[in-house]
Design a protein around this motif. Structure first.
Motif, PDB file in Angstrom:
ATOM      1  N   GLY A 285       0.779  -1.231   0.000  1.00 25.72           N
ATOM      2  CA  GLY A 285       0.000   0.000   0.000  1.00 25.72           C
ATOM      3  C   GLY A 285       0.808   1.276   0.000  1.00 25.72           C
ATOM      4  N   GLY A 286       2.125   1.169   0.105  1.00 28.35           N
ATOM      5  CA  GLY A 286       2.945   2.370   0.096  1.00 28.35           C
ATOM      6  C   GLY A 286       3.110   2.924  -1.301  1.00 28.35           C
ATOM      7  N   GLY A 287       3.883   3.995  -1.399  1.00 28.55           N
ATOM      8  CA  GLY A 287       4.141   4.592  -2.705  1.00 28.55           C
ATOM      9  C   GLY A 287       4.400   6.073  -2.593  1.00 28.55           C
ATOM     10  N   SER A 288       4.290   6.736  -3.724  1.00 28.75           N
ATOM     11  CA  SER A 288       4.487   8.186  -3.763  1.00 28.75           C
ATOM     12  C   SER A 288       3.137   8.882  -3.792  1.00 28.75           C
ATOM     13  N   VAL A 289       3.032   9.942  -3.023  1.00 29.43           N
ATOM     14  CA  VAL A 289       1.764  10.667  -2.936  1.00 29.43           C
ATOM     15  C   VAL A 289       2.068  12.148  -2.778  1.00 29.43           C
ATOM     16  N   GLN A 290       1.177  12.974  -3.308  1.00 28.89           N
ATOM     17  CA  GLN A 290       1.315  14.412  -3.099  1.00 28.89           C
ATOM     18  C   GLN A 290       0.784  14.785  -1.725  1.00 28.89           C
ATOM     19  N   ALA A 291       1.345  15.822  -1.162  1.00 30.94           N
ATOM     20  CA  ALA A 291       0.851  16.318   0.117  1.00 30.94           C
ATOM     21  C   ALA A 291      -0.643  16.601  -0.011  1.00 30.94           C
ATOM     22  N   GLY A 292      -1.383  16.171   0.990  1.00 38.18           N
ATOM     23  CA  GLY A 292      -2.826  16.312   0.962  1.00 38.18           C
ATOM     24  C   GLY A 292      -3.549  15.059   0.497  1.00 38.18           C
ATOM     25  N   GLY A 293      -2.792  14.137  -0.060  1.00 32.73           N
ATOM     26  CA  GLY A 293      -3.380  12.909  -0.561  1.00 32.73           C
ATOM     27  C   GLY A 293      -3.559  11.855   0.521  1.00 32.73           C
ATOM     28  N   SER A 294      -3.952  10.655   0.084  1.00 36.24           N
ATOM     29  CA  SER A 294      -4.230   9.557   1.014  1.00 36.24           C
ATOM     30  C   SER A 294      -3.556   8.271   0.561  1.00 36.24           C
TER      31      SER A 294
ATOM     32  N   ASN B 172      -6.990 -11.610   8.440  1.00 36.07           N
ATOM     33  CA  ASN B 172      -5.629 -11.585   9.003  1.00 36.07           C
ATOM     34  C   ASN B 172      -4.865 -10.326   8.620  1.00 36.07           C
ATOM     35  N   THR B 173      -5.565  -9.198   8.532  1.00 35.75           N
ATOM     36  CA  THR B 173      -4.941  -7.982   8.003  1.00 35.75           C
ATOM     37  C   THR B 173      -5.111  -6.810   8.946  1.00 35.75           C
ATOM     38  N   MET B 174      -4.045  -6.040   9.093  1.00 34.71           N
ATOM     39  CA  MET B 174      -4.094  -4.784   9.841  1.00 34.71           C
ATOM     40  C   MET B 174      -3.859  -3.644   8.864  1.00 34.71           C
ATOM     41  N   TYR B 175      -4.421  -2.482   9.189  1.00 34.36           N
ATOM     42  CA  TYR B 175      -4.388  -1.349   8.279  1.00 34.36           C
ATOM     43  C   TYR B 175      -3.947  -0.065   8.973  1.00 34.36           C
ATOM     44  N   LEU B 176      -3.432   0.841   8.158  1.00 32.98           N
ATOM     45  CA  LEU B 176      -3.224   2.221   8.584  1.00 32.98           C
ATOM     46  C   LEU B 176      -3.732   3.121   7.464  1.00 32.98           C
ATOM     47  N   GLN B 177      -4.889   3.743   7.697  1.00 33.35           N
ATOM     48  CA  GLN B 177      -5.441   4.701   6.733  1.00 33.35           C
ATOM     49  C   GLN B 177      -4.782   6.046   6.985  1.00 33.35           C
ATOM     50  N   MET B 178      -4.170   6.595   5.953  1.00 30.52           N
ATOM     51  CA  MET B 178      -3.444   7.856   6.069  1.00 30.52           C
ATOM     52  C   MET B 178      -4.129   8.891   5.188  1.00 30.52           C
ATOM     53  N   ASN B 179      -4.708   9.911   5.793  1.00 37.44           N
ATOM     54  CA  ASN B 179      -5.371  10.985   5.056  1.00 37.44           C
ATOM     55  C   ASN B 179      -4.650  12.310   5.281  1.00 37.44           C
ATOM     56  N   SER B 180      -4.893  13.248   4.396  1.00 37.25           N
ATOM     57  CA  SER B 180      -4.279  14.586   4.496  1.00 37.25           C
ATOM     58  C   SER B 180      -2.784  14.456   4.769  1.00 37.25           C
TER      59      SER B 180
ATOM     60  N   GLN C  63       1.093  14.687   4.977  1.00 39.26           N
ATOM     61  CA  GLN C  63       2.001  15.822   5.021  1.00 39.26           C
ATOM     62  C   GLN C  63       3.424  15.340   4.740  1.00 39.26           C
ATOM     63  N   THR C  64       4.304  16.270   4.390  1.00 37.58           N
ATOM     64  CA  THR C  64       5.681  15.887   4.038  1.00 37.58           C
ATOM     65  C   THR C  64       6.381  15.180   5.199  1.00 37.58           C
ATOM     66  N   GLU C  65       6.029  15.551   6.415  1.00 40.49           N
ATOM     67  CA  GLU C  65       6.679  14.917   7.569  1.00 40.49           C
ATOM     68  C   GLU C  65       6.199  13.488   7.818  1.00 40.49           C
ATOM     69  N   ASP C  66       5.208  13.041   7.051  1.00 37.92           N
ATOM     70  CA  ASP C  66       4.749  11.649   7.164  1.00 37.92           C
ATOM     71  C   ASP C  66       5.618  10.696   6.353  1.00 37.92           C
ATOM     72  N   ALA C  67       6.513  11.220   5.555  1.00 36.46           N
ATOM     73  CA  ALA C  67       7.343  10.373   4.689  1.00 36.46           C
ATOM     74  C   ALA C  67       8.281   9.492   5.505  1.00 36.46           C
ATOM     75  N   GLY C  68       8.536   8.299   4.985  1.00 41.21           N
ATOM     76  CA  GLY C  68       9.454   7.394   5.655  1.00 41.21           C
ATOM     77  C   GLY C  68       9.125   5.955   5.347  1.00 41.21           C
ATOM     78  N   GLU C  69       9.818   5.067   6.051  1.00 39.61           N
ATOM     79  CA  GLU C  69       9.584   3.632   5.930  1.00 39.61           C
ATOM     80  C   GLU C  69       8.644   3.252   7.072  1.00 39.61           C
ATOM     81  N   TYR C  70       7.522   2.629   6.724  1.00 38.55           N
ATOM     82  CA  TYR C  70       6.537   2.247   7.728  1.00 38.55           C
ATOM     83  C   TYR C  70       6.638   0.744   7.997  1.00 38.55           C
TER      84      TYR C  70
ATOM     85  N   VAL D 268       6.896   5.195   2.047  1.00 31.40           N
ATOM     86  CA  VAL D 268       5.941   6.265   1.743  1.00 31.40           C
ATOM     87  C   VAL D 268       6.749   7.515   1.400  1.00 31.40           C
ATOM     88  N   THR D 269       6.544   8.002   0.199  1.00 33.03           N
ATOM     89  CA  THR D 269       7.239   9.208  -0.272  1.00 33.03           C
ATOM     90  C   THR D 269       6.206  10.301  -0.498  1.00 33.03           C
ATOM     91  N   VAL D 270       6.482  11.494   0.002  1.00 34.69           N
ATOM     92  CA  VAL D 270       5.521  12.590  -0.104  1.00 34.69           C
ATOM     93  C   VAL D 270       6.160  13.751  -0.848  1.00 34.69           C
TER      94      VAL D 270
END
Length: 118
Positions: free
Chosen positions: A8-17, A77-85, A87-94, A114-116
């Protein structure tokens, strides 16, 4: 040996999900199994982003409160993290973690990048 496979990771623009997922190779989430998501930004230590105890109590890092949601689907058998809005400071390896309490978990997933862009 239980595996947690993340996606589910990838590149996203700030403000995206994005929605990160970690699926376990067997059903470890039945019963007592707290879960958590961590983030490690380049040059920084791994930080706890969110956790959910085995009785459903959720915690969030201050900077993600109101934007991120942790959840668990026992049937798949799945856990999730929904990431909305995002921000650039959310970038990193999760990293997902399961069955334990911060900072000690029995099972860890591989990193999800996750790249922002601003």
């Amino acid at each position: 040996q239980t595996q947690l496979v993340g996606s589910g990771g990838g590149s996203v623009q700030a403000g995206g999900s994005l929605k990160l997922s970690c699926t376990a190779s067997r059903n470890i989430f039945i019963g007592s199994c707290g879960v958590a998501w961590y983030r490690q930004a380049p040059g920084k230590k791994r930080e706890l982003v969110s956790s959910m105890s085995n009785d459903g109590i959720k915690t969030y890092e201050d900077i993600v409160k109101g934007r991120f949601t942790i959840s668990l689907a026992v049937a798949t058998n799945t856990m999730y993290l929904q990431m909305n809005s995002i921000q650039t400071e959310d970038a990193g390896e999760y990293y997902c973690a399961a069955c334990g309490d911060p900072p000690s978990f029995r099972h860890w997933g591989q990193g999800i990048q996750v790249t922002v862009s601003s």
